[in-house]
Structures are given as structure tokens and as C-alpha cells.
Design a protein around this motif. Structure first.
Motif, short mmCIF file in Angstrom:
data_model
loop_
_atom_site.label_atom_id
_atom_site.label_comp_id
_atom_site.label_asym_id
_atom_site.label_seq_id
_atom_site.Cartn_x
_atom_site.Cartn_y
_atom_site.Cartn_z
N ASP A 68 0.86 -1.18 0.00
CA ASP A 68 0.00 0.00 0.00
C ASP A 68 0.90 1.23 0.00
N PRO A 69 1.04 1.92 -1.14
CA PRO A 69 1.98 3.05 -1.22
C PRO A 69 1.50 4.27 -0.46
N ILE A 70 2.45 4.95 0.19
CA ILE A 70 2.14 6.15 0.97
C ILE A 70 2.72 7.40 0.31
N GLY A 71 3.98 7.33 -0.11
CA GLY A 71 4.59 8.51 -0.72
C GLY A 71 5.98 8.19 -1.22
N LEU A 72 6.59 9.17 -1.89
CA LEU A 72 7.93 9.03 -2.47
C LEU A 72 8.86 10.05 -1.83
N VAL A 73 10.09 9.62 -1.58
CA VAL A 73 11.10 10.49 -0.95
C VAL A 73 12.39 10.36 -1.75
N THR A 74 13.11 11.47 -1.93
CA THR A 74 14.43 11.41 -2.57
C THR A 74 15.45 12.02 -1.62
N VAL A 75 16.58 11.33 -1.47
CA VAL A 75 17.67 11.77 -0.59
C VAL A 75 18.98 11.57 -1.34
N ARG A 76 19.68 12.69 -1.63
CA ARG A 76 20.98 12.64 -2.31
C ARG A 76 20.96 11.78 -3.58
N GLY A 77 19.93 11.99 -4.38
CA GLY A 77 19.85 11.28 -5.65
C GLY A 77 19.28 9.89 -5.56
N GLN A 78 18.93 9.42 -4.36
CA GLN A 78 18.35 8.10 -4.20
C GLN A 78 16.86 8.23 -3.90
N GLY A 79 16.03 7.51 -4.65
CA GLY A 79 14.60 7.56 -4.46
C GLY A 79 14.10 6.41 -3.61
N TYR A 80 13.08 6.67 -2.79
CA TYR A 80 12.51 5.66 -1.91
C TYR A 80 10.99 5.70 -1.99
N LEU A 81 10.39 4.53 -1.90
CA LEU A 81 8.94 4.40 -1.80
C LEU A 81 8.60 4.06 -0.35
N LEU A 82 7.79 4.90 0.28
CA LEU A 82 7.28 4.61 1.61
C LEU A 82 5.94 3.92 1.45
N ALA A 83 5.78 2.78 2.11
CA ALA A 83 4.56 2.00 1.93
C ALA A 83 4.29 1.19 3.20
N THR A 84 3.19 0.48 3.19
CA THR A 84 2.91 -0.50 4.24
C THR A 84 2.65 -1.83 3.55
N ARG A 85 2.96 -2.89 4.26
CA ARG A 85 2.71 -4.24 3.75
C ARG A 85 2.11 -5.06 4.89
N SER A 86 0.89 -5.50 4.69
CA SER A 86 0.15 -6.20 5.75
C SER A 86 0.10 -5.36 7.01
N GLY A 87 -0.01 -4.05 6.83
CA GLY A 87 -0.14 -3.14 7.96
C GLY A 87 1.16 -2.67 8.57
N ALA A 88 2.30 -3.26 8.16
CA ALA A 88 3.60 -2.89 8.73
C ALA A 88 4.32 -1.90 7.81
N ASP A 89 5.01 -0.93 8.40
CA ASP A 89 5.75 0.07 7.62
C ASP A 89 6.87 -0.60 6.84
N ARG A 90 7.03 -0.19 5.59
CA ARG A 90 8.11 -0.68 4.75
C ARG A 90 8.68 0.48 3.93
#
Length: 331
Positions: free
Chosen positions: A177-199
Motif C-alpha cells: 500500500d503506497p504512501i509517498g515518495l522520498v528522494t535523498v541525495r539522488g536516491q529515491g525511496y517508496l514509503l509503503a505498508t505491507r500487511s499493515g507494517a511500515d516498509r
């Protein structure tokens, strides 16, 4: 959408003239911090917003400024929101949209401002590819098709199926379940949950992605700044974290502290060197950090780290003990 808010902010300033950050926040129903970030994005995009200090100060557009913002499409407007960081636009697959949006913004500027804006832009450089030591900043490459699919799922609020290659593991499919996108020093990350747990997933490790028709299980609103900080705190306090006792030349203190997860204790020895108890993410991180400091640091504990660094140094010394046969001087 934040793109709509950006347009609304410009229209408010055009209609009301000077407005304080607090007044803009009330009109837009956001925090003053969000307003300040939006002002920075507009300025980075070439919109002439300026601040006036004092009791009756606030933000305003330069007199006579006119622009037609309705020509921007969705991705172009979105790209303006990350215009303060060119690398952010690239990480989210919005590089071409940003370039197109900037052309439209420049075209919408009054004739008298275009030359001034172009000249000013040449005097600013944001996020160059190398630092002063010529160390290249390496941006992670993510296929446009992958990041576009992830981005659509995030914005639409749909569940996402990704083929993900975690470190040292075989790629597997997982539904999140996607929450948002973050970029840090040229690296992109997907913030999400999986079965209710943060990933948290690195975009460069997403090999394929598929937006599903199912609605994502997530809150209607999110504070990504806070979510990122909370995940960072949990990551730094992970089960693999190790604590090291280090004797350190004080001239290299910032080098050590800058890479450590935390400093638990610090004292000065009689000879002026420092004695620190620091935490690292894992064993590999600890060995790497101490190796970078060379003879300026000594790991006092744990013993496995001393042994590892000693063996590594011995292997390097053995490599350079004898010149290669082809390079030995003739006698």
C-alpha cells in the motif's frame, strides 16, 4: 493536489497583493511551513516572489507580473513542486516534465523579466554532479516505466505490486500500500505498508511495478517529513546495530561523528586524543567507518572489529610488500 495549491498561492498573491505566511496558510488550509516550501518552489521555478520584512511584511509578486499557469499539465505542475532539487525531479522520473514546465514558465514571464531571469539563473548552481573534491554524486537510475507506474499508484491511492530485489536476496513479488515518495541525495525511496507494517523500498531495486485496481489501505492525509524521520529513527535503532569503543585523533572527530548512527559517550584521554562510544548500523558499516580513518583511529572494542581491521591491514601490507616483477628495477 499540491499542484493545485501552488497555482492557488500565485493567484492569491495576484488578487490580494502582499500576504503573510500565516494568512496564506489559512487560505490554503495548510501549515506555514508548507507555505514556505511552496514559496521556495515558485522562486526556484522563476516566479518572482519576494519577501518584505517587518510588522506589515509578507510575500508578494513583483509589480506587473502576469503569467498563464493553466497551460501546465499535471506532470509539469508536479515537477515544479520539486524544482528546488533537480535531482529530486530526476529520481521521480519527472526530469523531462520539469524541463518542459520551466520553458512554459519562462515563456509566461513578461518580456522585461525574461532576460533578467535568464541572467540570474546563470549565477546559480544547485546540486552539481561533483563536490569540491571532485567526488561524483551518483544518481541511481530507475527505468521511467517503473517509476511512472509507482508514481501513478501513489497519487491514485491504489495498491501496488512490485518485483523487488532486496540486498543479498533473490527478487520477489510483493503487494504493498503506497504512501509517498522520498528522494535523498539522488536516491529515491517508496514509503509503503505491507500487511499493515511500515516498509521502505529503494526505487533502484524495483525491477518491475504494476498498479492494481484495489484502493490502498492508507490515511487520507500524510506528513512525509515526519514519516521519514520516524522510519529513520527505527532504522538507526535496528537489531543489527553495533556499538564500538574508539580512540580517536580529535582532528578527525567530525569524520567519525558524521558517519556514525549515534554517539553514546565521549571523553578526552591524557594525551589529548578522544575516547568515544559510538553506534553503527551494522558490522560492515563499523568496519568501513574505522577503515576510512586509518591510523587516526583505533577500535578498542569489540575484539572482532580489531581482528577484522588488523587482518585487512595485513592483507594490504602484504600486497604492497613486493613490487610486481615487471616493475622491479634492473640490477
Amino acid at each position: 493536489m499540491r499542484a493545485d495549491r501552488l497555482v492557488s498561492l500565485v493567484l492569491l498573491l495576484r488578487q490580494h497583493g502582499r500576504m503573510s505566511a500565516a494568512a496564506l496558510a489559512r487560505e490554503l488550509e495548510v501549515s506555514t511551513r508548507t507555505v514556505l516550501r511552496d514559496i521556495e518552489a515558485l522562486s526556484a521555478a522563476g516566479v518572482p516572489v519576494y519577501a518584505e520584512r517587518g510588522r506589515h511584511g509578507g510575500f508578494a509578486l513583483l509589480p506587473g507580473f502576469q503569467t498563464e499557469l493553466t497551460g501546465l499539465n499535471h506532470d509539469e505542475a508536479l515537477a515544479l513542486l520539486v524544482a528546488g532539487s533537480r535531482r529530486g525531479a530526476q529520481a521521480f522520473g519527472l526530469g523531462s516534465a520539469l524541463a518542459s514546465a520551466m520553458r512554459k514558465v519562462v515563456d509566461a514571464l513578461p518580456e522585461s523579466y525574461r532576460a533578467t531571469a535568464a541572467g540570474a539563473a546563470q549565477r546559480l548552481l544547485i546540486d552539481p554532479e561533483t563536490d569540491l573534491l571532485s567526488r561524483r554524486v551518483v544518481d541511481e537510475e530507475v527505468p521511467d516505466a517503473v517509476v511512472a507506474e509507482v508514481r501513478r499508484a501513489v497519487f491514485a491511492g491504489h495498491r501496488l505490486r512490485i518485483h523487488y530485489a532486496a540486498a543479498d536476496r533473490s527478487p520477489t513479488w510483493r503487494t504493498v500500500d503506497p504512501i509517498g515518495l522520498v528522494t535523498v541525495r539522488g536516491q529515491g525511496y517508496l514509503l509503503a505498508t505491507r500487511s499493515g507494517a511500515d516498509r521502505t523500498y529503494r526505487l533502484s531495486r524495483v525491477l518491475a511495478a504494476e498498479e492494481l485496481d484495489e484502493p490502498a489501505q492508507r490515511a487520507d492525509r500524510v506528513d512525509l517529513d515526519r514519516a521519514w524521520q520516524e522510519r529513520g529513527t527505527r532504522f538507526r535503532a535496528g537489531d543489527d546495530q553495533v556499538t564500538v569503543l574508539v580512540r580517536l585523533n580529535p582532528a578527525r572527530r567530525e569524520n567519525l561523528v558524521g558517519t556514525a548512527v549515534a554517539v553514546h559517550a565521549e571523553d578526552a584521554d591524557a594525551d589529548g586524543w578522544l575516547r568515544l562510544e559510538v553506534a553503527f548500523q551494522d558490522t560492515r558499516h563499523a568496519e568501513w567507518a574505522l577503515w576510512q580513518l586509518g591510523a587516526s583511529a583505533e577500535a578498542l572494542a569489540p575484539q572482532w572489529l580489531r581482528t577484522s581491521l588488523r587482518d585487512r591491514a595485513a592483507a594490504v601490507a602484504a600486497t604492497y610488500a613486493v613490487l610486481p616483477a615487471d616493475d622491479r628495477p634492473e640490477v
